[in-house]
Each structure stands twice: as structure tokens, then as C-alpha cells.
Design a protein around this motif. Sequence first.
Motif, PDB file in Angstrom:
ATOM      1  N   GLY A  59       0.821  -1.206   0.000  1.00 44.58           N
ATOM      2  CA  GLY A  59       0.000   0.000   0.000  1.00 44.58           C
ATOM      3  C   GLY A  59       0.858   1.260   0.000  1.00 44.58           C
ATOM      4  O   GLY A  59       0.635   2.179  -0.793  1.00 44.58           O
ATOM      5  N   GLU A  60       1.858   1.257   0.861  1.00 42.39           N
ATOM      6  CA  GLU A  60       2.706   2.455   0.963  1.00 42.39           C
ATOM      7  C   GLU A  60       3.539   2.676  -0.305  1.00 42.39           C
ATOM      8  O   GLU A  60       3.663   3.789  -0.797  1.00 42.39           O
ATOM      9  N   LEU A  61       4.078   1.557  -0.791  1.00 47.64           N
ATOM     10  CA  LEU A  61       4.890   1.681  -2.018  1.00 47.64           C
ATOM     11  C   LEU A  61       4.039   2.216  -3.163  1.00 47.64           C
ATOM     12  O   LEU A  61       4.457   3.104  -3.912  1.00 47.64           O
ATOM     13  N   ALA A  62       2.828   1.671  -3.266  1.00 48.37           N
ATOM     14  CA  ALA A  62       1.946   2.070  -4.370  1.00 48.37           C
ATOM     15  C   ALA A  62       1.619   3.552  -4.283  1.00 48.37           C
ATOM     16  O   ALA A  62       1.579   4.268  -5.296  1.00 48.37           O
ATOM     17  N   GLU A  63       1.412   3.985  -3.069  1.00 52.99           N
ATOM     18  CA  GLU A  63       1.042   5.386  -2.898  1.00 52.99           C
ATOM     19  C   GLU A  63       2.160   6.330  -3.325  1.00 52.99           C
ATOM     20  O   GLU A  63       1.936   7.358  -3.940  1.00 52.99           O
ATOM     21  N   GLN A  64       3.375   5.928  -2.999  1.00 50.47           N
ATOM     22  CA  GLN A  64       4.491   6.847  -3.249  1.00 50.47           C
ATOM     23  C   GLN A  64       5.133   6.666  -4.622  1.00 50.47           C
ATOM     24  O   GLN A  64       5.983   7.463  -5.021  1.00 50.47           O
ATOM     25  N   LEU A  65       4.752   5.600  -5.299  1.00 47.88           N
ATOM     26  CA  LEU A  65       5.442   5.292  -6.562  1.00 47.88           C
ATOM     27  C   LEU A  65       5.286   6.410  -7.587  1.00 47.88           C
ATOM     28  O   LEU A  65       4.185   6.874  -7.856  1.00 47.88           O
ATOM     29  N   GLU A  66       6.399   6.858  -8.129  1.00 51.66           N
ATOM     30  CA  GLU A  66       6.339   7.817  -9.236  1.00 51.66           C
ATOM     31  C   GLU A  66       6.261   6.996 -10.513  1.00 51.66           C
ATOM     32  O   GLU A  66       7.242   6.376 -10.917  1.00 51.66           O
ATOM     33  N   CYS A  67       5.096   6.990 -11.122  1.00 50.18           N
ATOM     34  CA  CYS A  67       4.913   6.129 -12.294  1.00 50.18           C
ATOM     35  C   CYS A  67       5.782   6.562 -13.464  1.00 50.18           C
ATOM     36  O   CYS A  67       5.766   7.725 -13.844  1.00 50.18           O
ATOM     37  N   PRO A  68       6.549   5.641 -14.014  1.00 50.26           N
ATOM     38  CA  PRO A  68       7.319   5.990 -15.210  1.00 50.26           C
ATOM     39  C   PRO A  68       6.373   6.274 -16.374  1.00 50.26           C
ATOM     40  O   PRO A  68       5.203   5.874 -16.322  1.00 50.26           O
ATOM     41  N   PRO A  69       6.858   6.933 -17.414  1.00 49.20           N
ATOM     42  CA  PRO A  69       6.008   7.215 -18.568  1.00 49.20           C
ATOM     43  C   PRO A  69       5.416   5.918 -19.124  1.00 49.20           C
ATOM     44  O   PRO A  69       6.059   4.865 -19.044  1.00 49.20           O
ATOM     45  N   LEU A  70       4.261   5.996 -19.651  1.00 50.09           N
ATOM     46  CA  LEU A  70       3.528   4.872 -20.242  1.00 50.09           C
ATOM     47  C   LEU A  70       2.973   3.877 -19.214  1.00 50.09           C
ATOM     48  O   LEU A  70       2.394   2.877 -19.574  1.00 50.09           O
ATOM     49  N   PHE A  71       3.166   4.163 -17.930  1.00 48.36           N
ATOM     50  CA  PHE A  71       2.452   3.390 -16.920  1.00 48.36           C
ATOM     51  C   PHE A  71       1.277   4.252 -16.508  1.00 48.36           C
ATOM     52  O   PHE A  71       1.435   5.447 -16.281  1.00 48.36           O
ATOM     53  N   GLU A  72       0.076   3.652 -16.389  1.00 47.37           N
ATOM     54  CA  GLU A  72      -1.029   4.553 -16.095  1.00 47.37           C
ATOM     55  C   GLU A  72      -1.761   4.267 -14.797  1.00 47.37           C
ATOM     56  O   GLU A  72      -2.578   5.065 -14.377  1.00 47.37           O
ATOM     57  N   LYS A  73      -1.484   3.151 -14.168  1.00 51.79           N
ATOM     58  CA  LYS A  73      -2.228   2.860 -12.951  1.00 51.79           C
ATOM     59  C   LYS A  73      -1.393   1.992 -12.013  1.00 51.79           C
ATOM     60  O   LYS A  73      -0.657   1.109 -12.473  1.00 51.79           O
ATOM     61  N   VAL A  74      -1.499   2.267 -10.724  1.00 51.94           N
ATOM     62  CA  VAL A  74      -0.824   1.444  -9.710  1.00 51.94           C
ATOM     63  C   VAL A  74      -1.865   0.986  -8.710  1.00 51.94           C
ATOM     64  O   VAL A  74      -2.733   1.769  -8.330  1.00 51.94           O
ATOM     65  N   GLU A  75      -1.740  -0.268  -8.277  1.00 46.80           N
ATOM     66  CA  GLU A  75      -2.681  -0.766  -7.271  1.00 46.80           C
ATOM     67  C   GLU A  75      -1.936  -1.653  -6.291  1.00 46.80           C
ATOM     68  O   GLU A  75      -1.007  -2.362  -6.684  1.00 46.80           O
ATOM     69  N   ALA A  76      -2.362  -1.632  -5.052  1.00 49.13           N
ATOM     70  CA  ALA A  76      -1.801  -2.580  -4.093  1.00 49.13           C
ATOM     71  C   ALA A  76      -2.857  -3.628  -3.818  1.00 49.13           C
ATOM     72  O   ALA A  76      -3.961  -3.324  -3.395  1.00 49.13           O
ATOM     73  N   VAL A  77      -2.534  -4.887  -4.136  1.00 50.75           N
ATOM     74  CA  VAL A  77      -3.498  -5.977  -3.903  1.00 50.75           C
ATOM     75  C   VAL A  77      -2.773  -7.191  -3.332  1.00 50.75           C
ATOM     76  O   VAL A  77      -1.812  -7.688  -3.932  1.00 50.75           O
ATOM     77  N   GLY A  78      -3.230  -7.640  -2.192  1.00 52.75           N
ATOM     78  CA  GLY A  78      -2.739  -8.895  -1.603  1.00 52.75           C
ATOM     79  C   GLY A  78      -1.228  -8.964  -1.450  1.00 52.75           C
ATOM     80  O   GLY A  78      -0.631 -10.000  -1.730  1.00 52.75           O
ATOM     81  N   GLY A  79      -0.615  -7.880  -1.050  1.00 50.94           N
ATOM     82  CA  GLY A  79       0.833  -7.911  -0.834  1.00 50.94           C
ATOM     83  C   GLY A  79       1.657  -7.655  -2.088  1.00 50.94           C
ATOM     84  O   GLY A  79       2.874  -7.785  -2.077  1.00 50.94           O
ATOM     85  N   TYR A  80       0.982  -7.309  -3.133  1.00 49.77           N
ATOM     86  CA  TYR A  80       1.663  -6.988  -4.397  1.00 49.77           C
ATOM     87  C   TYR A  80       1.430  -5.537  -4.787  1.00 49.77           C
ATOM     88  O   TYR A  80       0.344  -4.998  -4.530  1.00 49.77           O
ATOM     89  N   VAL A  81       2.428  -4.938  -5.427  1.00 49.07           N
ATOM     90  CA  VAL A  81       2.192  -3.662  -6.113  1.00 49.07           C
ATOM     91  C   VAL A  81       1.981  -4.005  -7.586  1.00 49.07           C
ATOM     92  O   VAL A  81       2.897  -4.497  -8.252  1.00 49.07           O
ATOM     93  N   ASN A  82       0.785  -3.779  -8.067  1.00 49.23           N
ATOM     94  CA  ASN A  82       0.492  -4.090  -9.469  1.00 49.23           C
ATOM     95  C   ASN A  82       0.507  -2.805 -10.295  1.00 49.23           C
ATOM     96  O   ASN A  82      -0.070  -1.798  -9.888  1.00 49.23           O
ATOM     97  N   VAL A  83       1.155  -2.871 -11.443  1.00 54.08           N
ATOM     98  CA  VAL A  83       1.123  -1.689 -12.315  1.00 54.08           C
ATOM     99  C   VAL A  83       0.537  -2.051 -13.673  1.00 54.08           C
ATOM    100  O   VAL A  83       0.675  -3.184 -14.148  1.00 54.08           O
ATOM    101  N   PHE A  84      -0.111  -1.065 -14.262  1.00 53.89           N
ATOM    102  CA  PHE A  84      -0.776  -1.250 -15.562  1.00 53.89           C
ATOM    103  C   PHE A  84      -0.136  -0.327 -16.585  1.00 53.89           C
ATOM    104  O   PHE A  84       0.048   0.851 -16.321  1.00 53.89           O
ATOM    105  N   LEU A  85       0.167  -0.880 -17.731  1.00 51.21           N
ATOM    106  CA  LEU A  85       0.724  -0.043 -18.800  1.00 51.21           C
ATOM    107  C   LEU A  85      -0.407   0.649 -19.550  1.00 51.21           C
ATOM    108  O   LEU A  85      -1.533   0.159 -19.582  1.00 51.21           O
ATOM    109  N   ASN A  86      -0.072   1.737 -20.156  1.00 53.40           N
ATOM    110  CA  ASN A  86      -1.016   2.409 -21.046  1.00 53.40           C
ATOM    111  C   ASN A  86      -1.049   1.627 -22.361  1.00 53.40           C
ATOM    112  O   ASN A  86      -0.140   1.714 -23.193  1.00 53.40           O
ATOM    113  N   GLN A  87      -2.101   0.841 -22.508  1.00 52.44           N
ATOM    114  CA  GLN A  87      -2.122  -0.130 -23.605  1.00 52.44           C
ATOM    115  C   GLN A  87      -2.037   0.522 -24.982  1.00 52.44           C
ATOM    116  O   GLN A  87      -1.357   0.042 -25.872  1.00 52.44           O
ATOM    117  N   MET A  88      -2.745   1.619 -25.104  1.00 53.81           N
ATOM    118  CA  MET A  88      -2.770   2.316 -26.388  1.00 53.81           C
ATOM    119  C   MET A  88      -1.360   2.731 -26.803  1.00 53.81           C
ATOM    120  O   MET A  88      -0.895   2.394 -27.883  1.00 53.81           O
TER     121      MET A  88
END
Length: 562
Positions: A59-88
Motif C-alpha cells: 500500500g505504501e509503495l503504491a502510494e508513493q510510486l512515481e509512475c514511469p512514462p507509459l504506466f497509467e495505474k498502480v494498485e496494491a493488492v494482496g501484498g503486491y504492487v500491481n502496475v498497468f501499462l497504457n495499452q494504447m
Amino acid sequence: MDYQSLFAAALYKQLKEQLDQEKICQLIEKPKYSEMGDFAFPCFELAKIFRKSPNQIAGELAEQLECPPLFEKVEAVGGYVNVFLNQMEVSASVVAKVIQRKEQYGSLNHGNGEVITIDFSSPNIAKPFSMGHLRSTVIGHSLARIGEKNGFGVVRINHLGDWGTQFGKLIAAYKLWGNEEKIRVNPIKELLTLYVKFHDEAEHDASLIDEGRLWFKRLEDGDQEARELWKWFREESLKEFNSIYELLGVTFDSTQGEAFYNNKMERVVQLLEEKQLLKESDGALVVESAEEMPPCLIKKKDGTTLYATRDLAAAIYRHEAYGSSRSLYVVGNEQTLHFKQLFDVLGKMDYEWSQGLKHVPFGMMLKDGKKMSTRKGKVVLLEEVLKEAVDLARQNIADKNPSLTDKERVAYQVGTGAVMFHDLKNHRLNDVEFSLNAMLKFEGETGPYVQYTHARASSILRKGGYEENTEALAFVDDQAWRVVKGLMDFPEAVKRSFDGNDPSQVAKYILDLAKSFNQYYGNVRILDAVEGRQEKLSLVHAVKVVLKESMYLLGLEAPEEM
Ligand code: ARG
């Protein structure tokens, strides 16, 4: 930098004190399900360090993460930091990159032009080209291409078995029972018959063994008759081997076999002597080995040299002639001890480069679960087997696509490709069951399946009147995204296959890409698309490029139609 590394770099900004960037990159996973994002960083290892729950850390990592370009979403789920790329945007960029770089896409340069020699195929003169040699040929040929793709300068060496006591026996047998005419007509078969007869007769006539030894001694001493016979056997054998290489599209930079090292062995013996490594044992010269290995035999009682002596000379020669820092020996499992001894002796000679020598072993080729043997006249003539594969491919094509124009050529590509893919699709240490029917199926994990997928992509492009286009590139839905991610994975597969000397990494990669592409094709309208037709065609084009290049790495041709 690839996206995984970008994500790792962003995490590193927060975890500098705890982990290094490389470790972070290794920890990152690629989630199976798209709801979990494109990359996931597990926080379980950090729990001990931070004395917090993985959930909380994520949760803390996700909150503070500075998303690199082309990453559009960060989520903390079940002990993981999940990131989503900008698919387009990512799709557009990946497809554009593939289309611009073409077959260069996925090429790496971590080899930095460093030279690596690959010793492969290496059949024995006057004997049939065995299934083991076929495996070595196919694996070595692929490793050579994979090495180049990774930025290495590759020297392909066919270390022909063209020297040794067996030639003494063969000459002795020829002198006793040989028939020149018969040999001219069917060289390998006749020579094998002579060799087998020699062994049968020697069982009750021990003098034959001496006779054979004598002829080998003469051969090593340069006796003219012995030399001429040897040369003739060698040439005839090479003719047959070459037709197999031609069929498979395999080439070498050097076919200097064991005989080439005849005048280079004395120096080895001298060097060993200078370094006080030679010991006498029963009149023979040996180098004692470390650990529990038997000693390495360098010279026999009668002064003749051995397989190992020639391999010592070859290793030194190759290092000097090619400046190679690494060498691979693609040779069956059963020679593991030989290579251990070889590397051990070179190490004792203080050659630091011997650290870079590596035996790349592989399992057996089986037929109905049993070893395919060439001994005792039970010959499987490889050329015939390959031709059979081509015949079967020809039949399949005639059934599937009777109007195909270039039938004969495609039959060759598919027949030989099937044999190669079948060999390479599993890790090389596994045994391979040789079944023509299984390897020639158009469905499942076969060469024809991946070739067919390529032909299908080509056909869509033809029908769609596709013209290369680097602008209209991104039209994304879930199906397309899987394909794009497949394209993105290619460079990593190239690296992995090199690091593990493992062509099956590329084979598995192709199967994944082919599967996701076929799924895409099955579910998405492309040719009569209402929306994004050009974009979809661009994606198909990118898939075609990468399929073709990855097949090339395995030695397979990519037919446009089949
Ligand atoms: N001719 C050998 C055989 O068939 C293989 C040679 C492998 N290469 C080497 N440098 N020893 O068993």
C-alpha cells in the motif's frame, strides 16, 4: 530500457536502502490475469525488513510510486504492487519498433562482438550420420543463430571424427575384404559393413586387432597408401554429410576435423611435459585428474594419440586462431566425462580461458521408447528419414492446399522444419521420441503449426492489401493486448535462450505468440473490420516479422503460403 526495468527503477527510488535494482527487477512478476496488471512486485520478502505486513508495504509503495512514462495505474493488492501499462501508447510503440527494426527487432548486443566457437554436428567419417549427430546439428545450428542474435561473433565448427584407431581397422578391413566398386556406389553403407565385419572376425582372430593398430600407426606416420585410402573414405563420407546439411540449411565456418590437429599435438605433449603434468602409466602417458575421475590418456603405449589429445590441441588452436573467449561443445550426454577431463587438463595447464569452455549435452533420440542405434548394421539412414518427412509434408499440403504454387519448396521447408522444431521444443536434456506423424501435425506444438500461423498472417496481409505503415498503429482490445505483450517478450526470450544454451526457450516463445495470435485472429474481425483496420493489419505485420525471426533462430524457414 524495457518496461520491467523502468518499473524496477521506480521502485528502487523507494527501496534503495533495502534492495538493489537488479534484485528488484528479478523479483518482479508478470501476472497471469490481466486484472492484476502487467507487472507485479511482491512485498513478502520486505516484510521481515520493515517489520510490517506485505499488504501494508504494498500500500505504501503504491502510494508513493512515481509512475514511469507509459504506466497509467498502480494498485496494491494482496501484498503486491500491481502496475498497468497504457495499452494504447505501449502498443503503438511496440508495433512501430517491430516494423521499423524488422528482423533486427530483439537483437541484443551484450555479446559485444566477443567471439564464441560452437563445436557441433561432428559426425564420424565412414559411419552413418546418426540421430545423435542430427540432434547436435539442429541444436548447435540454433545456438549459433541465437548467439549472433545476442551480439556474439560465432564461429561454427564441425569437428569431424576423421582420425583415430578405427581408421586403422577400416583400412585393414578394406585391404582384406574391400571392393572399390561397391564402395563407390554406396560408400557409407559399405564402409560400415566392413567395419562391422572387422569386429565380428576380430572376436575369434585377435591378430586382426594388431593389424588394425599397425595400419593406424602407418596412417599417423604418413604412409602413402594408408593416407590415400583415408582421404578417399573421408571425401566419400563428406559428400553424404553435405547433402544432409544442405537439406537442413546448415553451414559451418570450419570443417577441420580431428585429423587437422595431427601436427599440433606434439606441441601439446611438450607443453604438458614442461608443466610437469605428464605421468607414465603402463607405458602410456596420462594426466592425472582431480576428484574421482580416471586419468586423461594422452598417448598410448605405441605412441599413438587419442581423441582427448586432439581435443586439447583443438581447444588451444581455436583460442589462438579465433580469439574466442567462450566455446560450446554440443555433444551427447555420454561424453560428459570426456569433457570434464578435457577442461580439467586445460585448467591445470593454467589456461584461464578454459573457464569459458562448456559442454552442452543433450538426451537421446528414441524410437518407440528405444534408442535408435546405428551399430550392428541396424542403420537408420538419416537422409532417408528426412526425405520421408518431406514426403509426408508433401502429402499433407496436397490435402490442405492443393492449389499451392510452390508445393515442392514448401514441402521441404515444412518437412525439415518439423524435424527441427520437434527436436528443439523441449529442453535438450530430455530424450526425444522420433515420430514423423506427431511432428508433422498441423495442430499442437509442431513446426507446421508455427509455420502455418506465419503463412496465415502473410495471407491476411496479402488479402488486406497491407502497405507498411508506421503511423496508424494502435487499436487495442484485450485480445490484441495479449499479442502485443507477446511481441514485447521476444528480446527476453532471446536472452534467456542464450544464457541457458537453450533453444527450447525460443520454441516455447513461438508457441505462445502463435497461440495468442491465432486466438486474436479467431475472435477479432480484421479484414472486414469496421474500426481500426489499418491498425490491426499493422499488428498482424509485426507478428509476422517476429514469428519469422524467431523461427529463423531455430533454423526453420517461414513459408508465405502453405
Ligand atoms: N565425433 C564425435 C562423436 O561422434 C563428436 C565430436 C565432438 N566434438 C569434440 N570436439 N569432441 O562422438
